[in-house]
Motif scaffolding. Structure first.
Motif, PDB file in Angstrom:
ATOM      1  N   LEU A 204      40.508  29.847  39.538  1.00 10.28           N
ATOM      2  CA  LEU A 204      39.905  29.067  40.606  1.00 10.28           C
ATOM      3  C   LEU A 204      38.637  28.426  40.056  1.00 10.28           C
ATOM      4  N   VAL A 208      35.506  26.176  43.922  1.00 17.85           N
ATOM      5  CA  VAL A 208      36.431  26.805  44.877  1.00 17.85           C
ATOM      6  C   VAL A 208      36.026  28.250  45.110  1.00 17.85           C
ATOM      7  N   ARG A 209      35.758  28.978  44.032  1.00 24.12           N
ATOM      8  CA  ARG A 209      35.300  30.368  44.183  1.00 24.12           C
ATOM      9  C   ARG A 209      34.052  30.455  45.060  1.00 24.12           C
ATOM     10  N   VAL A 214      36.049  30.654  51.019  1.00 19.89           N
ATOM     11  CA  VAL A 214      36.651  31.490  49.970  1.00 19.89           C
ATOM     12  C   VAL A 214      35.731  32.659  49.640  1.00 19.89           C
ATOM     13  N   LEU A 283      40.976  28.341  55.637  1.00 22.76           N
ATOM     14  CA  LEU A 283      40.842  27.853  54.271  1.00 22.76           C
ATOM     15  C   LEU A 283      41.136  26.350  54.210  1.00 22.76           C
ATOM     16  N   VAL A 290      45.498  23.620  43.023  1.00 18.02           N
ATOM     17  CA  VAL A 290      44.487  24.633  43.353  1.00 18.02           C
ATOM     18  C   VAL A 290      44.934  25.445  44.555  1.00 18.02           C
ATOM     19  N   ASP A 291      45.520  24.791  45.547  1.00 17.91           N
ATOM     20  CA  ASP A 291      45.969  25.511  46.740  1.00 17.91           C
ATOM     21  C   ASP A 291      47.005  26.579  46.393  1.00 17.91           C
ATOM     22  N   ASN A 293      47.240  28.271  43.546  1.00 15.36           N
ATOM     23  CA  ASN A 293      46.509  29.392  42.957  1.00 15.36           C
ATOM     24  C   ASN A 293      45.708  30.148  44.001  1.00 15.36           C
ATOM     25  N   LEU A 294      45.148  29.418  44.962  1.00 11.75           N
ATOM     26  CA  LEU A 294      44.360  30.058  46.009  1.00 11.75           C
ATOM     27  C   LEU A 294      45.233  30.956  46.877  1.00 11.75           C
ATOM     28  N   ARG A 295      46.454  30.505  47.168  1.00 11.17           N
ATOM     29  CA  ARG A 295      47.374  31.351  47.939  1.00 11.17           C
ATOM     30  C   ARG A 295      47.692  32.631  47.175  1.00 11.17           C
ATOM     31  N   TYR A 297      45.772  34.044  44.967  1.00  3.74           N
ATOM     32  CA  TYR A 297      44.532  34.835  44.966  1.00  3.74           C
ATOM     33  C   TYR A 297      44.387  35.613  46.275  1.00  3.74           C
TER      34      TYR A 297
END
Length: 326
Positions: A204, A208-209, A214, A283, A290-291, A293-295, A297
């Motif tokens: 991330l 984003v982090r 987040v 979110l 990125v979305d 990877n965020l899911r 995470y």
């Protein structure tokens, strides 16, 4: 089961956790290897013995936290957690328990070893074991920035346990606001969050982090893990005279009875789980890649919360009798 905490009758209140359970297929084998690793470095002289290390089920802890990790990565984190558990037990040793300055000096050496400034050779079993961990970690580091962040997280954790040791030495029970702020750091949650990139390959970007939603989502998951441990480990921590426990802090800060403090801790825990669920719905989108990877995470954060609760009930480290969860 009901998601609400019931009246306190000397039992652990019910804790709400609507997330699915998962465990890494390598967990049990890795645990056996970690027990052997601990023995090979002679670390048990500072712990409660082989049975304690075995019954703690460290491999199952990291297996629940990182269910999709490869065997080598899981073993590395399992050994790391064993080292950290034993280092925390070392901090509870009479030589350090009431002498924060000695603990600070010891941790300074550990940080020098982990950062590569000095070798672990000549610094006893803990130093040699930490050197081994560093050498195995370096090939897994996703980027130099990650290593700097990881070292900072470890340094913060060491500083937080020094804060606990200083409180014990001075007979101080922290106020609720301070304790809540410090608890994820004393629990090593920032360190484990860093490990998510090692075990899953999730990256991330810093923006984003650091996004407020987040960041709040990560913070809520950290609180859920730590507060569950506090509630379930209450009897153990009371027996050894520690005050760094959410229930005990609530009792002192708000002048509550034991039952009221336990019920309030469970209420706070349940509310934090619901806050996590709400934050997930809020979110924003950062673009398709990125979305995705965020899911992933967020999914790891969920399995970590559930995995911690399941492990805490099964582990001898926090076993305090009959408890219930949902």
């Amino acid at each position: 089961m009901s998601s609400e905490s019931g009246a306190w009758r000397g039992r652990t209140p019910r804790l709400y956790c609507p997330f699915p359970a998962a465990i890494n297929r390598y967990a049990d084998g890795v645990h056996r290897e970690t027990v052997g690793w601990v023995e090979s470095f002679g670390l048990l002289a500072w712990g409660e013995g082989r049975r304690m290390v075995h019954d703690t089920h460290i491999g199952r802890l990291v297996g629940r936290f990182h269910p999709d990790a490869g065997r080598e990565e899981l073993r590395l984190i399992s050994d790391w957690c064993a080292w950290m558990f034993l280092r925390d037990d070392l901090a509870d040793d009479p030589e350090y328990f009431r002498r924060p300055e000695r603990l600070a000096a010891l941790d300074a050496v550990f940080l020098d070893i982990l950062s590569g400034r000095i070798s672990g050779e000549g610094h006893g079993p803990f130093g040699r074991a930490l050197q081994d961990l560093r050498e195995r970690l370096l090939p897994k580091v996703p980027a130099p920035l990650w290593m700097r962040r990881f070292l900072r997280s470890v340094e913060e954790h060491f500083g937080s346990t020094l804060w606990e040791a200083t409180n014990r030495a001075r007979g101080i029970t922290p106020d609720l606001e301070t304790y809540v702020r410090m608890r994820p750091i004393t629990g090593g949650m920032h360190v484990d969050t860093d490990f998510i990139e090692v075990t899953s390959g999730i990256y991330l970007p810093p923006e984003v982090r650091g996004h407020p939603v987040v960041s709040a989502l990560t913070g809520a998951s950290n609180n859920v893990v730590c507060w569950a441990n506090d509630i379930i480990s209450l009897a153990k921590e009371r027996s050894r005279g520690d005050v760094h426990n959410l229930v005990l802090v609530l009792r002192e800060d708000r002048r509550l009875s034991d039952g009221e403090a336990a019920a309030e801790a469970a209420r706070m825990y349940n509310a934090e789980v619901r806050r996590f669920v709400r934050l997930e719905r809020e979110l924003p989108s950062f673009g398709p890649a990125v979305d995705a990877n965020l899911r992933r995470y967020v999914s790891v954060l969920k399995t970590r919360m559930r995995g911690n609760l399941d492990w805490t009930y099964e582990s001898a480290r926090y076993r305090v009798g009959t408890a219930a969860s949902s």
